[in-house]
Design a protein around this motif. Sequence first.
Motif, PDB file in Angstrom:
ATOM      1  N   PRO A 288       0.826  -1.224   0.000  1.00 14.76           N
ATOM      2  CA  PRO A 288       0.000   0.000   0.000  1.00 14.76           C
ATOM      3  C   PRO A 288       0.854   1.266   0.000  1.00 14.76           C
TER       4      PRO A 288
ATOM      5  N   VAL B 223       0.248   5.900  -0.282  1.00 16.44           N
ATOM      6  CA  VAL B 223      -0.751   6.970  -0.289  1.00 16.44           C
ATOM      7  C   VAL B 223      -0.907   7.470  -1.730  1.00 16.44           C
TER       8      VAL B 223
ATOM      9  N   THR C 202      -6.500   3.852  -1.120  1.00 17.97           N
ATOM     10  CA  THR C 202      -5.125   3.380  -1.062  1.00 17.97           C
ATOM     11  C   THR C 202      -4.632   3.031  -2.458  1.00 17.97           C
TER      12      THR C 202
ATOM     13  N   LEU D 208      -7.445  -2.238   6.665  1.00 21.09           N
ATOM     14  CA  LEU D 208      -6.333  -1.317   6.426  1.00 21.09           C
ATOM     15  C   LEU D 208      -5.221  -1.500   7.455  1.00 21.09           C
TER      16      LEU D 208
ATOM     17  N   PHE E 147      -4.141   8.171   4.621  1.00 15.24           N
ATOM     18  CA  PHE E 147      -5.024   7.602   3.596  1.00 15.24           C
ATOM     19  C   PHE E 147      -6.382   8.308   3.639  1.00 15.24           C
TER      20      PHE E 147
END
Length: 598
Positions: free
Chosen positions: A84, A86, A307, A326, A349
Amino acid sequence: YKNLSLFSPDQIELAKMLLEMGQSHLFEHWPEPGIDDDEKRGYFDQVARLNASYPGGLASYIKTARELLADSKEGKNPFDGFTPSVPSGEVLAFGDDNFIQFEETGVREARNAAFVLVAGGLGERLGYNGIKVALPSESTTRTCFLQLYMESVLSLQDASCRLVQGECQTQIPFVIMTSDDTHARTLELLEANSYFGMKSTQVKLLKQEKVACLDDNDARLAVDPRNKYRIQTKPHGHGDVHSLLYSSGLLNEWRDAGRKWVLFFQDTNGLLFKAIPAALGVSATKQYHVNSLAVARKAKEAIGGITKLTHADGRTMVINVEYNQLDPLLRATGYPDGDVNCETGYSPFPGNINQLIFELGPYIEELTKTKGAIKEFVNPKYKDSSKTSFKSSTRLECMMQDYPKTLPPSARVGFTVMDTWLAYAPVKNNPEDAAKVPKGNPYHSTTSGEMAIYRANSLILRKAGIKVDDPVHQVFNGQEVEVWPRITWKPKWALTFADVQSRVRGSSFISQKSTMAIKGRNIFLEDLSLDGALVIDSVEDAEVKVGGSVQNKGWILENVDYKDTSVPEEVRIRGFRINKVEQLEKNFSEPGKFSLNT
Ligand code: UGB
């Protein structure tokens, strides 16, 4: 089974399919032919419904369930191989030139849009006995969420039409996805209120079906504990909206009528339409196939995080990662603290508020391939760590924001971050749970949802040049909230910031104890000083200038306790009622120019 003549050929086919799919237990408790024959035939009505309402039918449902249950048992991470990060998107600041420009574009585009409200959820967290869209969004005018939404769409329709030269007959389609839990009461609410000003033909209700429950890891369908001739069912989630729209034929109808955008939204966000014009403007300007509205999100807040996921093989996607996933995803990929706030005081996020704008053409193209099926998930509550049996039956679920998961990398998927105070104040939590929300995190209760409307309207008027008093802090049902002047207006008075600016002149003042409800369209605030309650309405052809000093005892908020059952539920869950002590109320019912100058 000995007496097959009892059943039609279709029913026999369904039974065969169930047997082939390892579901013989469903018939094990059936008595001899001659006993309960009607119930047995009725049983297949339900099986046929479950089969028809799921893309690929029940066999496909059972097959997918087995795969997902096996993954869940193994503890397989649905984001395996993905890292992941941003993502970057459009970040808007209310009232600046960019924002105003997007709003104007959005209003222009609105006549080519269709709106889809997902309202099949019962709102178990809220615990309200009625349907959520019937709840008043605020108690000053008691406008319910459905009315607010429908009047906003009607106003957008009018405003958008005013921008085109010549005739504009457009009727923006308004679809409501209901479920067995909400359908009848939604229809009743619409009919009792003459569709809140819309043509009944403009409104379509699409009812989602529930899906079969699963008793174990082999995806054996659960028999309803209350009726052995029924399969137990539970809601499948808001993701059903895509297959329902696809099978309804509405999408092609809209495309043939020249429509370009589909906007999806949820049942209890009283601020939503303040964000829609600008967000639609972003979609049109950036040519986004998918645009998700987002707000700054507090770490661990119960809203999904938008994300960017990058796979080891190079694939990337920008997608909502649901709030419960998450934190583990971050921990597993090099963020040992998981979902935490950064130096801004918010999670890095952006929070998904599940307001989605799709471009219709690419949407239809994708659904032609998928038939609207959305990637599902399963969330069984296991009895113990062996993960061999469940505490209670489970089912597959799907979410409407997972739509981009099947899109090719060429799809233009973006998001638009708005100020939270402007765009997001859902009503989801009951008073007891809201009071337990950690300090600094939003309550998402009826109380906070209402206060957020007053705050947003106060801040918008401030930005337009009116001096609005600071709020005071008050506690209702154990929740400390900011109480701003109780300012409300109908969507037809103002949809965009430019609309507000055009209706505010001179220098005005509104005190904290004030209430102001603007119900007409051509009402202009000019050198008004308000310290009390003012309710003002006018017909379409009246133009009213509201100025001078209005002073009276006003409307006072009085505490009530949510446990006090002598008070109606929709009042007591917000923790206060309004005592209308004194007000100035005016209705200009004739065309012409008027001035309210006290
Ligand atoms: N809904 C249906 O129409 N059918 C269903 O079967 C279930 C729900 P919740 P949730 O923005 O606040 C979502 O329960 O699912 C409707 C996003 O997933 O209020 O917990 C229901 O009537 C999350 O990412 O929300 O969380 C309602 O209108 C985050 O964005 C809507 O679906 C969060 O909303 C949502 O149902 C948020």
